[in-house]
Design a protein around this motif. Sequence first.
Motif, PDB file in Angstrom:
ATOM      1  N   PRO A  71       0.822  -1.212   0.000  1.00 38.05           N
ATOM      2  CA  PRO A  71       0.000   0.000   0.000  1.00 38.05           C
ATOM      3  C   PRO A  71       0.857   1.265   0.000  1.00 38.05           C
ATOM      4  O   PRO A  71       1.949   1.298   0.561  1.00 38.05           O
ATOM      5  CB  PRO A  71      -0.794  -0.117   1.296  1.00 38.05           C
ATOM      6  N   VAL A  72       0.314   2.301  -0.631  1.00 40.73           N
ATOM      7  CA  VAL A  72       0.931   3.624  -0.628  1.00 40.73           C
ATOM      8  C   VAL A  72       0.037   4.555   0.192  1.00 40.73           C
ATOM      9  O   VAL A  72      -1.172   4.661  -0.065  1.00 40.73           O
ATOM     10  CB  VAL A  72       1.098   4.167  -2.055  1.00 40.73           C
ATOM     11  N   THR A  73       0.605   5.198   1.196  1.00 40.41           N
ATOM     12  CA  THR A  73      -0.148   6.135   2.030  1.00 40.41           C
ATOM     13  C   THR A  73       0.549   7.487   2.046  1.00 40.41           C
ATOM     14  O   THR A  73       1.773   7.569   1.865  1.00 40.41           O
ATOM     15  CB  THR A  73      -0.278   5.607   3.467  1.00 40.41           C
ATOM     16  N   VAL A  74      -0.245   8.517   2.272  1.00 39.80           N
ATOM     17  CA  VAL A  74       0.267   9.889   2.266  1.00 39.80           C
ATOM     18  C   VAL A  74      -0.108  10.563   3.580  1.00 39.80           C
ATOM     19  O   VAL A  74      -1.231  10.393   4.093  1.00 39.80           O
ATOM     20  CB  VAL A  74      -0.306  10.683   1.076  1.00 39.80           C
ATOM     21  N   LYS A  75       0.833  11.358   4.096  1.00 44.44           N
ATOM     22  CA  LYS A  75       0.556  12.177   5.289  1.00 44.44           C
ATOM     23  C   LYS A  75       0.930  13.610   4.952  1.00 44.44           C
ATOM     24  O   LYS A  75       2.046  13.875   4.516  1.00 44.44           O
ATOM     25  CB  LYS A  75       1.365  11.674   6.476  1.00 44.44           C
ATOM     26  N   VAL A  76      -0.026  14.527   5.133  1.00 40.06           N
ATOM     27  CA  VAL A  76       0.198  15.949   4.870  1.00 40.06           C
ATOM     28  C   VAL A  76      -0.029  16.705   6.165  1.00 40.06           C
ATOM     29  O   VAL A  76      -1.144  16.681   6.728  1.00 40.06           O
ATOM     30  CB  VAL A  76      -0.742  16.475   3.773  1.00 40.06           C
ATOM     31  N   ASP A  77       1.045  17.353   6.657  1.00 41.27           N
ATOM     32  CA  ASP A  77       0.973  18.088   7.926  1.00 41.27           C
ATOM     33  C   ASP A  77       0.371  17.225   9.021  1.00 41.27           C
ATOM     34  O   ASP A  77      -0.496  17.649   9.808  1.00 41.27           O
ATOM     35  CB  ASP A  77       0.159  19.374   7.753  1.00 41.27           C
ATOM     36  N   GLY A  78       0.798  15.949   9.053  1.00 42.41           N
ATOM     37  CA  GLY A  78       0.365  15.040  10.091  1.00 42.41           C
ATOM     38  C   GLY A  78      -0.944  14.343   9.846  1.00 42.41           C
ATOM     39  O   GLY A  78      -1.330  13.455  10.611  1.00 42.41           O
ATOM     40  N   ALA A  79      -1.668  14.723   8.792  1.00 42.09           N
ATOM     41  CA  ALA A  79      -2.962  14.097   8.490  1.00 42.09           C
ATOM     42  C   ALA A  79      -2.771  12.990   7.472  1.00 42.09           C
ATOM     43  O   ALA A  79      -2.251  13.215   6.361  1.00 42.09           O
ATOM     44  CB  ALA A  79      -3.941  15.137   7.955  1.00 42.09           C
ATOM     45  N   ASN A  80      -3.177  11.768   7.832  1.00 40.06           N
ATOM     46  CA  ASN A  80      -3.019  10.616   6.949  1.00 40.06           C
ATOM     47  C   ASN A  80      -4.163  10.534   5.938  1.00 40.06           C
ATOM     48  O   ASN A  80      -5.303  10.908   6.248  1.00 40.06           O
ATOM     49  CB  ASN A  80      -3.007   9.320   7.761  1.00 40.06           C
ATOM     50  N   SER A  81      -3.810  10.014   4.758  1.00 39.56           N
ATOM     51  CA  SER A  81      -4.871   9.653   3.821  1.00 39.56           C
ATOM     52  C   SER A  81      -5.672   8.522   4.453  1.00 39.56           C
ATOM     53  O   SER A  81      -5.108   7.638   5.097  1.00 39.56           O
ATOM     54  CB  SER A  81      -4.285   9.217   2.482  1.00 39.56           C
ATOM     55  N   PRO A  82      -7.014   8.549   4.338  1.00 39.97           N
ATOM     56  CA  PRO A  82      -7.840   7.524   4.990  1.00 39.97           C
ATOM     57  C   PRO A  82      -7.541   6.138   4.449  1.00 39.97           C
ATOM     58  O   PRO A  82      -7.248   5.949   3.269  1.00 39.97           O
ATOM     59  CB  PRO A  82      -9.261   7.973   4.678  1.00 39.97           C
ATOM     60  N   ALA A  83      -7.606   5.128   5.297  1.00 38.51           N
ATOM     61  CA  ALA A  83      -7.281   3.749   4.929  1.00 38.51           C
ATOM     62  C   ALA A  83      -8.056   3.244   3.721  1.00 38.51           C
ATOM     63  O   ALA A  83      -7.482   2.577   2.852  1.00 38.51           O
ATOM     64  CB  ALA A  83      -7.494   2.840   6.128  1.00 38.51           C
ATOM     65  N   PRO A  84      -9.367   3.511   3.609  1.00 36.71           N
ATOM     66  CA  PRO A  84     -10.085   2.982   2.437  1.00 36.71           C
ATOM     67  C   PRO A  84      -9.588   3.567   1.112  1.00 36.71           C
ATOM     68  O   PRO A  84      -9.875   3.034   0.055  1.00 36.71           O
ATOM     69  CB  PRO A  84     -11.540   3.390   2.701  1.00 36.71           C
TER      70      PRO A  84
END
Length: 377
Positions: A71-84
Amino acid sequence: YRMLPQLISLQPDHGFAGGGSTLTINGYAFGDEYSRVEVRVGNNNCANAVFVTSNTLECTLPRGVPGTSVPVTVKVDGANSPAPNTLMFQYDAPPALTLLTPDQGPLSGGGLLEIEGSGFGNFTDGWAMSTPMVLVGNKLCTNPIITDETHIVCTVPAGAACGSVPLRVYLDGIQASNTLNYTYGQPAFTAITPNTGLPAGGYSVSIAGDFLGTPGQTRVAVRIGTQYCATPVLVSAEEIICTMPAGTGSNLPVTVYLNGQATVTGLSFSYVIPQPVVIGVSPAQGPATGGTTITLSGSNLDSGTASVTIGGSPCAVQSQTQNQIVCMTGSGNPGVQPLSVTLLGRRSVPRPFEYTGALPLDGLFRGSSVRESGSLQ
C-alpha cells in the motif's frame, strides 16, 4: 475542518524492486508548498517526498520485495490519507534471463557477451538507472552495461577450468530469478579444407574447430609452415577462413594465433603439383611442315606455364586454361609422334599426333635434328 489527503492514481503503479525511480502520486488536498509531506510505500519511506501541486506529490521509491504488492499512504501536515483510500504499488518480479550470445568461449576469456532477458531495472529518458553485476562462475564479467530493457553486455573473464559454469545477474543487488550456463573450452582444431593445393596459392581454405573465439572481437592469424595466410577471418567459434600464400613443401604444420596466442593445431597442408592430363587432341594430325592449330583437352592444365612438345618439336602455346590448351605445331618428322604437356616439371602421359606428308628437302637436316630429339621422348 481540513480535508484529508485523497489518492486517485500512481504513476507508475509498478516498478523495479531495487527502487530508485520517481513515483508520482495524483489526488487532492495535498496542502501547499509549505506543507510537511510524507509518503510510505509498504513499511518504507518514499524518500525525498515533495509537494508539486495541491494535486501532485513526488518521491523516490524505496527498495521492495520482488513480486509483492504494497500500500501507498500519504501524510500531509500530520494528516493521513484515509485507509479505504489506499492505492497499491506492485514491485516487479526479479530479472529473468533467457539467452546468452555466445554461450561458450575460450578459456582465456576476453569476448563480448550479450545477455538477453527481462526486468533489467529502471530507465529514465532511455538511460538505465540500475547498476548491473554479472558473475560468470565466481568471476566478474567486466564493464557490464545495460543497453536497453532486455539486454546487458559485458566482457567475459578468463575461466578457471574448462567446462560449464553458472552465469548470475544482479541489478542493484536484486538477483535474477534464474541462471544460465556458459561453457569454457580450449581451442581445438579438427580439419583444414582443402589440405592440399597448388604452389601458386591464392585460394581459400577453411579451418574447423571449437572454442575459437568471437567474430569481430578475437584477433586471428594463420601460418602455413613459415608463410602467413592472407586475410584471415573468424567466421564463427567453429571456423576460420583465409587465403593461401604461395609456397612449396609437404605436410607443413598449420599454426593458428588467437589474440596473439599461438596454438599448434595438429593439422598440416601440402603443396602439390598435379600431373597434367591430356585426354583429347583435335585435330590429331597435321602436315609435317607445321602450322596446324590444335586443341588439347583434359585437366590440371593450368598449374603453371605449359610446354607442349610433339616428338620433341615444340608446339607454340597460344592459350591455356585448366581444361584446355591451344598451340600451333612446328615442323616434325612424318608419322605418329608422342605429344606431351609439361607443367612445373610434371609431364602428362603422351598422346599420339600424326605428322603427314614429308619435309621439304631443305628441311632434312632439321628433320634429322627433330628425329633425334623425338627419339628421346
